[in-house]
Design an enzyme around this catalytic site. Sequence first.
Site, short mmCIF file in Angstrom:
data_model
loop_
_atom_site.label_atom_id
_atom_site.label_comp_id
_atom_site.label_asym_id
_atom_site.label_seq_id
_atom_site.Cartn_x
_atom_site.Cartn_y
_atom_site.Cartn_z
N ASN A 445 0.84 -1.20 0.00
CA ASN A 445 0.00 0.00 0.00
C ASN A 445 0.88 1.25 0.00
O ASN A 445 2.11 1.18 -0.12
CB ASN A 445 -0.92 -0.01 1.22
CG ASN A 445 -0.15 0.22 2.51
OD1 ASN A 445 0.92 -0.36 2.71
ND2 ASN A 445 -0.66 1.05 3.38
N CYS A 447 1.87 3.30 2.30
CA CYS A 447 2.88 3.46 3.36
C CYS A 447 3.63 2.16 3.64
O CYS A 447 4.28 2.03 4.67
CB CYS A 447 2.23 3.98 4.63
SG CYS A 447 1.56 5.64 4.45
N GLU A 449 3.02 -0.75 4.69
CA GLU A 449 2.82 -1.62 5.84
C GLU A 449 1.60 -2.52 5.73
O GLU A 449 1.46 -3.46 6.53
CB GLU A 449 2.73 -0.78 7.13
CG GLU A 449 1.34 -0.28 7.51
CD GLU A 449 0.82 0.86 6.67
OE1 GLU A 449 -0.19 1.47 7.06
OE2 GLU A 449 1.41 1.15 5.62
#
Length: 759
Positions: A445, A447, A449
Amino acid sequence: MAKRYRVIKRNGESAPLEIAKIRKVIQWAAEGLDINPIKLESSLGLHFRNNMTTGEIHETVIETSLRLTSIEEPDWRILAARLKLVDFYKRVHIARGIPYEYRYPSYCATVKNFVDKGIYSPVLLEKYSDKELHKAGQFLKQEYDYDYDYAGISLLIKRYMLEYDNQVIEMPQEALLTIALLIEQNQPSSVRLQRVRDTYTMLARRKISLATPILINLRRPNGNLSSCFITVFDDDTNSIFHTFEQVGQISSGGGGVGVSISRIRSHGARIRNSLGRAGGVVPNIRVVNDIALYFNQGGKRAGAVTVALDSWHLDMEDFLEIQTENGDQRRKAYDVFPQVVVTDRFMRAVEGGQDWYLFDPHEVRSKYGYELADLWGDTFEQALDHLYAEVKAGHIELFEKVNAKSLYKQIMKVQIETGMPYIAFKDTINRANPNKHVGIIPCTNLCVESYSVVKPSLIGPQRFDGTTLCRDVEPGLVHTCNLVSINMANLEDDELPAICETSVRILDNCIDITDVPVAEGQRHNELLRTVGVGMMGLADYLARRDIPYSGAAAKAAEVGEAFAYHCTAASCLLAEERGAYPLFDGSEWAQGKILCRERQWFKDHGTLDWNPLFERIAEHGIRNSHITAIAPNTSSSIVQGCTASVLPIFSKFYIDNNSNGTVPIVPPYIKDKLWHYQESKNIDQRDVVNLVAQLQIWVDTGISMELLFNLNNNLTAKDIYETHLLAWKKGCKAIYYTRSIQKNSNLITDKEECVSCSG
């Protein structure tokens, strides 16, 4: 009209005529803080002038408090926050048109008023009686507002409190209590209000931090609560336009988007057997870029999209140029977040300085039936060996041979300039995928994570059904995830089980009440029930226990195991109450594994007794296919008053110059634990990798690991290269930003974080 006060001299000091009133407010605000209010009074005279309004005097007192903030006296920033609240409460009462009192008005009356105005969801009045709302209102504690520092309360008010007629009309504890009521709305009546109280208390005491979509949207009618989405382009015109629509819908709903573009045929590839006609990935990325800018998340900020390309794709070198300053500006996309997806085979080629081949996915698919973007591990390597043999035999039309290490150096060069691309270790990610029976994870995604299985929807041509224009669609899966983070800075170790249980329940409840912006995301939510409980404030947790960050890998492993155990146990408890996620059968959970590992592994590597949990999952299943994910939390950590995520601090004390003025940022335990806070810019980043790798063992999804290389410390490209290799070898799943501090400068390569994942 604002009342103005004349300034007079007293004993050589400048002071307003209303000094007694100011002194009273300051004394109230200083209660419980380690500061001397007389110091503030003695400093105020330097900043007073004739004919100041009451508002100007108040602002001067706040600004002076902020100037007094230091490592030795950090509590001045909390006094400034309390003084800001005095003015804020008054403004909210005026905006509501009710008499000003220095306390919260009736909560039940507020809810009814806000529902009537369309600010709050009508679900509140449908689910709760007046009696229950009055009782819930008794849970609200105004004093929790007084724990914020100035940076935290300013950001909370500006970004998260709801507005009406362009005025902030909501107060912090109202927001948190309302969120708790809506989160727990479908709980059994016998425990519902008690769970509301528990959830509210953990939120209000800043034990749990909510991601932005939950914190902003949950009170609003029909709000999206999910933070993270991943979709995938198929190499088909209908699919391409459908994916564009998905990106727009998700962005307008406040979600961060990951897009895998590796299936798209390369620049110059064949279209209808004519060579050289395909535009490649860059034109599609430019459209995504403009969609993200257009759908600006309610006017608060541009949409945010990471575009991911596999390292074997023939357009890789063009992809690496989309954000550099040189070259054709018509082939640039400065507002997306590039991501390179790499396999173990590629990293071994990089380490060995071997040749690496770039291919057109369309040619490979049409000639050999391989969808390279869907392959990883041994299957990918077998396909690659076949393709290499076909290249040598002269059977492949479109390819390029490069040196793998040279290509990685090109990636690093762009990272030094821009902080990106992100790096996703595809094999590591997919080995830990519990839903291999459903599909693969193509990328991360926004970010890096949160991720799970993603599938493109297969879109048929338009046709008429009677008078209705329609298409046949085989629905895919859009990764959808809700996030919270446990604030380790405020955590006592014995609180972890209860906080993990509440965190998992919050997120599982959100799945049932969110309005997902795309249908394939709703389908993903229902079938896989992916959630992401994370951590923030780990540097504070360590400093509070006198543990320096650079030597904390062993402690991180201990914390990570307890975190994993209690979050997994919480999801199992929900499975007992509500049932396992629908695609549980066939998963690695159903095969008797936890974190994709056999029971014996935990006996050999763990310190806790995991056997009872294995037995419970065998009997009841698990509620959520993914449970933990550690987000970057850059903004929300300011609200929470802690350090971001699980990373070291950038600086022990710094001044943030923003729209709220000059704001000091100080970690919570700096006064007593100064020497136990280590600054990232002075830490060997291999220590960061080692700590994150220990946590990653216990985190079933990912960790937003940001690396910061201070080039003033005689670092070279070789140091960055070796740190990246270490991250891959240690089992990290991705590298978020690779930032650098340029020589003779404090400037770092920078790009704003994704607000959606910031909680």
